[in-house]
Enzyme design. Structure first.
Site, PDB file in Angstrom:
ATOM      1  N   GLY A   1       0.677  -1.157  -0.096  1.00 46.74           N
ATOM      2  CA  GLY A   1       0.053  -0.024   0.082  1.00 46.74           C
ATOM      3  C   GLY A   1       0.713   1.343   0.035  1.00 46.74           C
ATOM      4  O   GLY A   1       0.343   2.395   0.548  1.00 46.74           O
TER       5      GLY A   1
ATOM      6  N   SER B   1       2.088   8.056   1.946  1.00 48.71           N
ATOM      7  CA  SER B   1       1.394   6.928   2.478  1.00 48.71           C
ATOM      8  C   SER B   1       1.839   6.426   3.646  1.00 48.71           C
ATOM      9  O   SER B   1       2.830   6.713   4.193  1.00 48.71           O
ATOM     10  CB  SER B   1       1.645   5.875   1.177  1.00 48.71           C
ATOM     11  OG  SER B   1       1.270   5.862  -0.028  1.00 48.71           O
ATOM     12  N   ILE B   2       0.658   6.188   4.433  1.00 49.46           N
ATOM     13  CA  ILE B   2       0.995   5.504   5.835  1.00 49.46           C
ATOM     14  C   ILE B   2       1.922   4.337   5.583  1.00 49.46           C
ATOM     15  O   ILE B   2       2.939   4.253   6.296  1.00 49.46           O
ATOM     16  CB  ILE B   2      -0.470   5.356   6.467  1.00 49.46           C
ATOM     17  CG1 ILE B   2      -0.966   6.741   6.649  1.00 49.46           C
ATOM     18  CG2 ILE B   2      -0.035   4.569   7.745  1.00 49.46           C
ATOM     19  CD1 ILE B   2      -2.644   6.336   7.454  1.00 49.46           C
TER      20      ILE B   2
ATOM     21  N   ASP C   1      -2.358  -6.840  -7.199  1.00 53.50           N
ATOM     22  CA  ASP C   1      -3.942  -5.974  -6.932  1.00 53.50           C
ATOM     23  C   ASP C   1      -4.848  -7.011  -6.274  1.00 53.50           C
ATOM     24  O   ASP C   1      -5.024  -8.110  -6.647  1.00 53.50           O
ATOM     25  CB  ASP C   1      -4.349  -5.955  -8.447  1.00 53.50           C
ATOM     26  CG  ASP C   1      -5.758  -5.298  -8.564  1.00 53.50           C
ATOM     27  OD1 ASP C   1      -6.446  -5.312  -7.489  1.00 53.50           O
ATOM     28  OD2 ASP C   1      -6.259  -4.705  -9.417  1.00 53.50           O
TER      29      ASP C   1
ATOM     30  N   TYR D   1     -17.922   8.961   6.193  1.00 58.88           N
ATOM     31  CA  TYR D   1     -16.912   7.945   6.180  1.00 58.88           C
ATOM     32  C   TYR D   1     -17.725   6.661   5.660  1.00 58.88           C
ATOM     33  O   TYR D   1     -17.374   5.789   4.908  1.00 58.88           O
ATOM     34  CB  TYR D   1     -16.298   7.629   7.440  1.00 58.88           C
ATOM     35  CG  TYR D   1     -15.100   6.802   7.240  1.00 58.88           C
ATOM     36  CD1 TYR D   1     -14.141   7.166   6.773  1.00 58.88           C
ATOM     37  CD2 TYR D   1     -14.896   5.546   7.740  1.00 58.88           C
ATOM     38  CE1 TYR D   1     -12.937   6.402   6.351  1.00 58.88           C
ATOM     39  CE2 TYR D   1     -13.848   4.712   7.665  1.00 58.88           C
ATOM     40  CZ  TYR D   1     -12.763   5.232   7.032  1.00 58.88           C
ATOM     41  OH  TYR D   1     -11.727   4.462   7.110  1.00 58.88           O
TER      42      TYR D   1
ATOM     43  N   LYS E   1     -14.451  -1.092   7.450  1.00 57.20           N
ATOM     44  CA  LYS E   1     -13.700  -0.890   8.340  1.00 57.20           C
ATOM     45  C   LYS E   1     -14.184  -1.902   9.539  1.00 57.20           C
ATOM     46  O   LYS E   1     -13.428  -2.552  10.135  1.00 57.20           O
ATOM     47  CB  LYS E   1     -13.148   0.383   8.720  1.00 57.20           C
ATOM     48  CG  LYS E   1     -12.285   0.996   7.925  1.00 57.20           C
ATOM     49  CD  LYS E   1     -11.207   0.414   7.571  1.00 57.20           C
ATOM     50  CE  LYS E   1     -10.206   1.711   6.887  1.00 57.20           C
ATOM     51  NZ  LYS E   1      -9.013   0.893   6.175  1.00 57.20           N
TER      52      LYS E   1
ATOM     53  N   ILE F   1      -4.766  11.668   8.387  1.00 53.78           N
ATOM     54  CA  ILE F   1      -3.446  11.984   7.951  1.00 53.78           C
ATOM     55  C   ILE F   1      -3.446  12.265   6.305  1.00 53.78           C
ATOM     56  O   ILE F   1      -4.199  11.793   5.793  1.00 53.78           O
ATOM     57  CB  ILE F   1      -2.305  10.806   7.955  1.00 53.78           C
ATOM     58  CG1 ILE F   1      -2.225  10.491   9.591  1.00 53.78           C
ATOM     59  CG2 ILE F   1      -1.217  11.016   7.497  1.00 53.78           C
ATOM     60  CD1 ILE F   1      -1.350   9.329  10.090  1.00 53.78           C
ATOM     61  N   ARG F   2      -2.983  13.511   6.018  1.00 54.93           N
ATOM     62  CA  ARG F   2      -3.427  13.921   4.592  1.00 54.93           C
ATOM     63  C   ARG F   2      -2.466  13.064   3.572  1.00 54.93           C
ATOM     64  O   ARG F   2      -1.293  13.187   3.391  1.00 54.93           O
ATOM     65  CB  ARG F   2      -2.807  15.372   4.547  1.00 54.93           C
ATOM     66  CG  ARG F   2      -3.196  16.033   3.208  1.00 54.93           C
ATOM     67  CD  ARG F   2      -3.196  17.681   3.338  1.00 54.93           C
ATOM     68  NE  ARG F   2      -4.030  18.242   4.269  1.00 54.93           N
ATOM     69  CZ  ARG F   2      -5.204  18.547   4.101  1.00 54.93           C
ATOM     70  NH1 ARG F   2      -5.946  18.231   3.080  1.00 54.93           N
ATOM     71  NH2 ARG F   2      -5.730  19.123   5.195  1.00 54.93           N
TER      72      ARG F   2
ATOM     73  N   LEU G   1      -2.560  10.680  -0.278  1.00 52.31           N
ATOM     74  CA  LEU G   1      -3.519  10.451  -1.459  1.00 52.31           C
ATOM     75  C   LEU G   1      -4.805  10.316  -1.349  1.00 52.31           C
ATOM     76  O   LEU G   1      -5.684  10.769  -1.926  1.00 52.31           O
ATOM     77  CB  LEU G   1      -2.826   9.986  -2.428  1.00 52.31           C
ATOM     78  CG  LEU G   1      -3.002   9.886  -4.023  1.00 52.31           C
ATOM     79  CD1 LEU G   1      -3.211  11.158  -4.625  1.00 52.31           C
ATOM     80  CD2 LEU G   1      -2.299   8.868  -4.763  1.00 52.31           C
TER      81      LEU G   1
END
Ligand code: NDP
Ligand code: N5H
Length: 261
Positions: free
Chosen positions: A14, A20-21, A69, A162, A169, A198-199, A201
């Site tokens: 990911g 990205s986290i 994927d 959300y 989730k 968290i900002r 993509l």
């Protein structure tokens, strides 16, 4: 001593870009001395990964990468075969993958159509189970492997906009518990980190994101937004033997926001 990552290898799923986290977690694991292998779905992510990895320590500058994927059973099978060839054993997996049709991340939750519901649950929840099962069946998981996914408070409570992702989730968080129970007897641990906004993509352009960060700044016990480094260091802990007694857990790395009513 318990934070010893020598000869330990982790699959990171990911990384889309430097925000990205998953990349934040990869950087902290790299600093801790772990060996990394990455999976990506879009070619664009693969290209970015090659450049990003060049900034890691010598151990990971040319980290291997496999395409996966998660909507494709074939990709999962091929990825696991390639992982077996390239690294042999995994001491852990970081699953930092989610997707939902943007049309259903706002307004009324009930508007969701069947295909978008299935897609969100497939990519964001089922994929964690699918990759773990495939890795286990291929005998890829080391004894005491630690498996980790990323979630958000909207899986536990109603958080404006959300919507569809909250339902996905909830399924993911429940999967963490069932997987932890099933694999616990073999020594494998399964946990989640529930990160504050968290900002990244994915977060860009989704309604309510800036408001969510503002709410955290105003109301969270720590009165500031969570950083990706904070998620990264918690991930390092959960992936390490220091967390050997923790499984089926969802650790909130969110400046304490989740305790506020
Ligand atoms: P990113 O956009 O950086 O990462 C999302 C990743 O999902 C991308 O790397 C993307 O890869 C991958 N992905 C999407 N579809 C597929 C697919 N079919 N197969 C494989 N990979 C896929 O966003 P984040 O870092 O923010 O998101 C990572 C995780 O963190 C998600 O689970 C998210 O829900 C969670 N989270 C994020 C928060 C935030 O505020 N940002 C807060 C709490 C949790 P590609 O582009 O190559 O398809
Ligand atoms: C309450 C909020 C804000 C509203 C909801 C946001 C949900 C975001 C999660 C998903 C993953 C976003 C998503 O799937 C966006 C896609 O439809 C469009 N984007 C893309 O296709 C980009 C290019 C790729 C890289 O994205 C993916 N995912 O592949 C929640 C926020 C305060 C916190 C948050 C942002 C949580 C979260 O789970 O990410």
């Amino acid at each position: 001593m318990h934070l010893n990552f020598e000869n330990k290898t982790y699959l990171i799923m990911g990384v889309a870009n430097k925000r990205s986290i998953a990349w934040g977690i990869a950087q902290e694991l790299d600093k801790a001395g772990a060996k990394l292998i990455f999976s990506y779905s879009k070619e664009r992510s693969a290209k970015g990964l090659v450049k990003l990895a060049a900034d890691l320590s010598d151990l990971n500058k040319e980290a291997p990468m496999v395409k996966c994927d998660v909507t494709s059973d074939e990709d999962i099978t091929t990825a696991v075969t390639e992982l077996k060839e390239k690294v042999g054993t995994l001491n852990g997996i970081v699953h930092s993958v989610a997707f939902a049709n943007k049309d259903f991340l706002g307004d009324d939750y009930s508007a969701v159509d069947r295909a978008s519901f299935a897609q969100a649950l497939d990519i964001s929840a089922y994929s964690f189970t699918a990759i773990i099962r495939a890795a286990k069946l291929a005998d890829l998981l080391a004894e005491n492997a630690s498996l980790l996914t990323l979630t958000y408070l909207g899986g536990e409570r109603v958080i404006q906009n959300y919507n569809l992702m909250g339902v996905a989730k909830a399924a993911l968080e429940s999967s963490v518990r069932y997987l932890a129970s099933e694999y616990g007897p073999t020594g494998v641990r399964v946990n989640a980190i529930s990160a504050g906004p968290i900002r990244t993509l994915s977060a860009r352009g989704v309604g309510n994101f800036s408001e969510s960060q503002k709410m955290v700044e105003e109301r969270a016990p720590l009165r500031r937004v969570t950083t990706v480094e904070e998620v990264g260091t918690t991930a390092v802990f959960l992936l390490s033997d220091m967390a050997s007694g923790i499984t089926g857990e969802n650790i909130h790395v969110d400046s304490g926001y989740h305790i506020i009513g």
